[in-house]
Design a protein around this motif. Structure first.
Motif, PDB file in Angstrom:
ATOM      1  N   GLU A  38     -17.374  56.293  15.818  1.00 55.20           N
ATOM      2  CA  GLU A  38     -18.355  55.276  15.652  1.00 55.20           C
ATOM      3  C   GLU A  38     -20.045  55.734  15.160  1.00 55.20           C
ATOM      4  O   GLU A  38     -20.577  54.695  15.050  1.00 55.20           O
ATOM      5  CB  GLU A  38     -18.725  55.476  17.590  1.00 55.20           C
ATOM      6  CG  GLU A  38     -19.606  54.640  18.176  1.00 55.20           C
ATOM      7  CD  GLU A  38     -19.392  53.644  19.254  1.00 55.20           C
ATOM      8  OE1 GLU A  38     -20.087  53.518  20.071  1.00 55.20           O
ATOM      9  OE2 GLU A  38     -18.483  53.251  19.333  1.00 55.20           O
ATOM     10  N   TYR A  41     -19.215  55.014  11.254  1.00 52.85           N
ATOM     11  CA  TYR A  41     -20.040  53.409  11.359  1.00 52.85           C
ATOM     12  C   TYR A  41     -20.723  53.081  11.199  1.00 52.85           C
ATOM     13  O   TYR A  41     -22.202  52.295  10.350  1.00 52.85           O
ATOM     14  CB  TYR A  41     -18.931  52.817  11.805  1.00 52.85           C
ATOM     15  CG  TYR A  41     -18.411  51.664  11.851  1.00 52.85           C
ATOM     16  CD1 TYR A  41     -18.180  50.781  10.696  1.00 52.85           C
ATOM     17  CD2 TYR A  41     -19.497  50.539  12.603  1.00 52.85           C
ATOM     18  CE1 TYR A  41     -17.893  49.503  10.927  1.00 52.85           C
ATOM     19  CE2 TYR A  41     -19.866  48.980  12.714  1.00 52.85           C
ATOM     20  CZ  TYR A  41     -18.743  48.569  11.657  1.00 52.85           C
ATOM     21  OH  TYR A  41     -19.179  47.144  11.202  1.00 52.85           O
ATOM     22  N   ARG A  42     -22.257  53.626  12.282  1.00 53.19           N
ATOM     23  CA  ARG A  42     -23.888  53.108  13.283  1.00 53.19           C
ATOM     24  C   ARG A  42     -23.983  53.779  11.285  1.00 53.19           C
ATOM     25  O   ARG A  42     -25.167  52.515  11.662  1.00 53.19           O
ATOM     26  CB  ARG A  42     -23.454  53.361  14.594  1.00 53.19           C
ATOM     27  CG  ARG A  42     -22.135  53.014  15.469  1.00 53.19           C
ATOM     28  CD  ARG A  42     -22.810  51.411  15.535  1.00 53.19           C
ATOM     29  NE  ARG A  42     -23.856  50.656  16.214  1.00 53.19           N
ATOM     30  CZ  ARG A  42     -24.131  49.497  16.834  1.00 53.19           C
ATOM     31  NH1 ARG A  42     -23.023  48.989  16.742  1.00 53.19           N
ATOM     32  NH2 ARG A  42     -25.435  49.071  17.165  1.00 53.19           N
ATOM     33  N   LYS A  88     -13.040  47.382  17.943  1.00 52.82           N
ATOM     34  CA  LYS A  88     -14.558  47.512  18.593  1.00 52.82           C
ATOM     35  C   LYS A  88     -15.551  47.184  17.746  1.00 52.82           C
ATOM     36  O   LYS A  88     -16.252  46.124  17.750  1.00 52.82           O
ATOM     37  CB  LYS A  88     -14.482  48.845  19.670  1.00 52.82           C
ATOM     38  CG  LYS A  88     -16.647  48.679  20.012  1.00 52.82           C
ATOM     39  CD  LYS A  88     -15.983  50.020  20.682  1.00 52.82           C
ATOM     40  CE  LYS A  88     -17.901  50.363  21.516  1.00 52.82           C
ATOM     41  NZ  LYS A  88     -18.093  52.109  21.865  1.00 52.82           N
ATOM     42  N   GLN A  89     -15.901  48.502  16.535  1.00 52.70           N
ATOM     43  CA  GLN A  89     -17.008  47.958  15.735  1.00 52.70           C
ATOM     44  C   GLN A  89     -17.419  46.624  14.521  1.00 52.70           C
ATOM     45  O   GLN A  89     -18.153  45.679  14.892  1.00 52.70           O
ATOM     46  CB  GLN A  89     -17.042  49.177  14.630  1.00 52.70           C
ATOM     47  CG  GLN A  89     -18.078  49.720  15.832  1.00 52.70           C
ATOM     48  CD  GLN A  89     -19.055  50.254  16.445  1.00 52.70           C
ATOM     49  OE1 GLN A  89     -20.137  49.693  16.194  1.00 52.70           O
ATOM     50  NE2 GLN A  89     -19.006  51.358  18.059  1.00 52.70           N
ATOM     51  N   GLY A  93     -19.242  45.615  18.423  1.00 52.46           N
ATOM     52  CA  GLY A  93     -19.511  47.257  19.247  1.00 52.46           C
ATOM     53  C   GLY A  93     -19.699  46.756  20.517  1.00 52.46           C
ATOM     54  O   GLY A  93     -18.300  46.013  21.178  1.00 52.46           O
TER      55      GLY A  93
END
Length: 293
Positions: A38, A41-42, A88-89, A93
């Motif tokens: 996560e 990715y962010r 999710k992402q 998100g």
């Protein structure tokens, strides 16, 4: 999210006691994998960091909870990637995922490595010398129910199943630990009673009315309630905010659907368990349930 983590601690503690340090290692690697994926990715997408909301930690714990203790660490990391990045992402998100990420990751692993995901090693607490991949395996109570075998003759009684003295995924075996966690979530008002009660109640009613393989009605119902991932799914998976209905009547309908599909899959599916797939199917119906209620 912190409350959910706290609520999962009794089941995690029991898993460590029962399966050994392997359960802790599997959970730790899964959590680290989810947080790292996560965060990366962010960062790569130039989005504000979100790892401090602890949702990735919850996903990592839940994914480990629905896997056998023998799951290779590289495999759980692949499941982490699918849950965090794909489910999710890529959909925006936290709050935007239309499926429960942990269950989607588990389904991906299940269909990719079915043999590994359905092999249950003899736990150390039951005399197993190891939970390594080459350890001797044993059947779960749900497998025995599916085969029509006598559970009592295999050494399982209600108390053993309630406390968690049986094989299975590391986070699903102890009904007592899961009920403690579920009660904590209810007291803290993180979840409400509608989805868990409708889910568990539907399974209870249907299995009591329609027993199979010569079992008495009450015995069949209790064995179905105490084995498999029903309690873990009802309290921790089906109640995921973004993949379940927001209307109160919709939550009851959602729980009923999860319970009915669980029984349908257990009775007529190719595998003994149906909780994960029941919840995922109902996740896809959540928007329609909200619209209709």
């Amino acid at each position: 999210m912190l409350d959910v983590i706290i609520a999962m601690c009794p089941a995690l503690i029991w898993a460590i006691i029962y399966f050994g340090v392997e359960a802790l290692l599997l959970t730790a690697v899964s959590v680290i994998g989810c947080v790292v994926f996560e965060g990366l990715y962010r960062k790569l997408m130039h989005k504000p960091q979100s790892i401090d909301d602890l949702s990735a930690v919850v996903t990592g714990m839940l994914l480990a909870f629905v896997c056998p203790a023998t799951t290779p660490l590289w495999m759980i990391l692949i499941g982490d990637f699918f849950a965090i990045i794909v489910v999710k992402q890529l959909f925006g998100g936290i709050g935007k995922n239309f499926l429960n990420p942990a269950l989607a990751g588990r389904a991906f692993l299940f269909f990719s490595w079915t043999a590994t995901m359905t092999s249950w090693a003899v736990p150390k607490a039951l005399g197993g010398v190891s939970v390594a991949a080459d350890a001797v395996t044993m059947a779960t109570p749900l497998s025995l129910l599916k085969e029509g075998s006598d559970i009592a003759a295999q050494g399982y009684d209600y108390l053993d199943m309630f406390l968690g003295f049986m094989p299975g995924s590391i986070g699903e075996i102890s009904a007592l630990a899961l009920l403690i966690g579920g009660a904590y979530l209810l007291i803290r008002k993180v979840i409400n009673w509608r989805i868990p009660v409708a889910f568990i109640g539907t399974v209870a009613v249907l299995t009591f009315i329609f027993p199979r393989n010569g079992y008495a009605n009450l015995d069949w119902m209790l064995y179905n309630l105490l084995s498999g991932g029903l309690l873990l799914g009802a309290f921790f998976m089906a109640t995921d905010y973004s993949s379940s209905p927001v209307t109160l009547n919709g939550q009851l309908l959602f729980g009923f659907g999860c319970g009915a599909l669980t029984v349908l899959i257990r009775y007529f599916g190719g595998f003994p368990e149906g909780v994960s797939f029941a919840i995922l199917i109902m996740n896809l119906c959540a928007w329609a349930i909200d619209k209709g209620t």
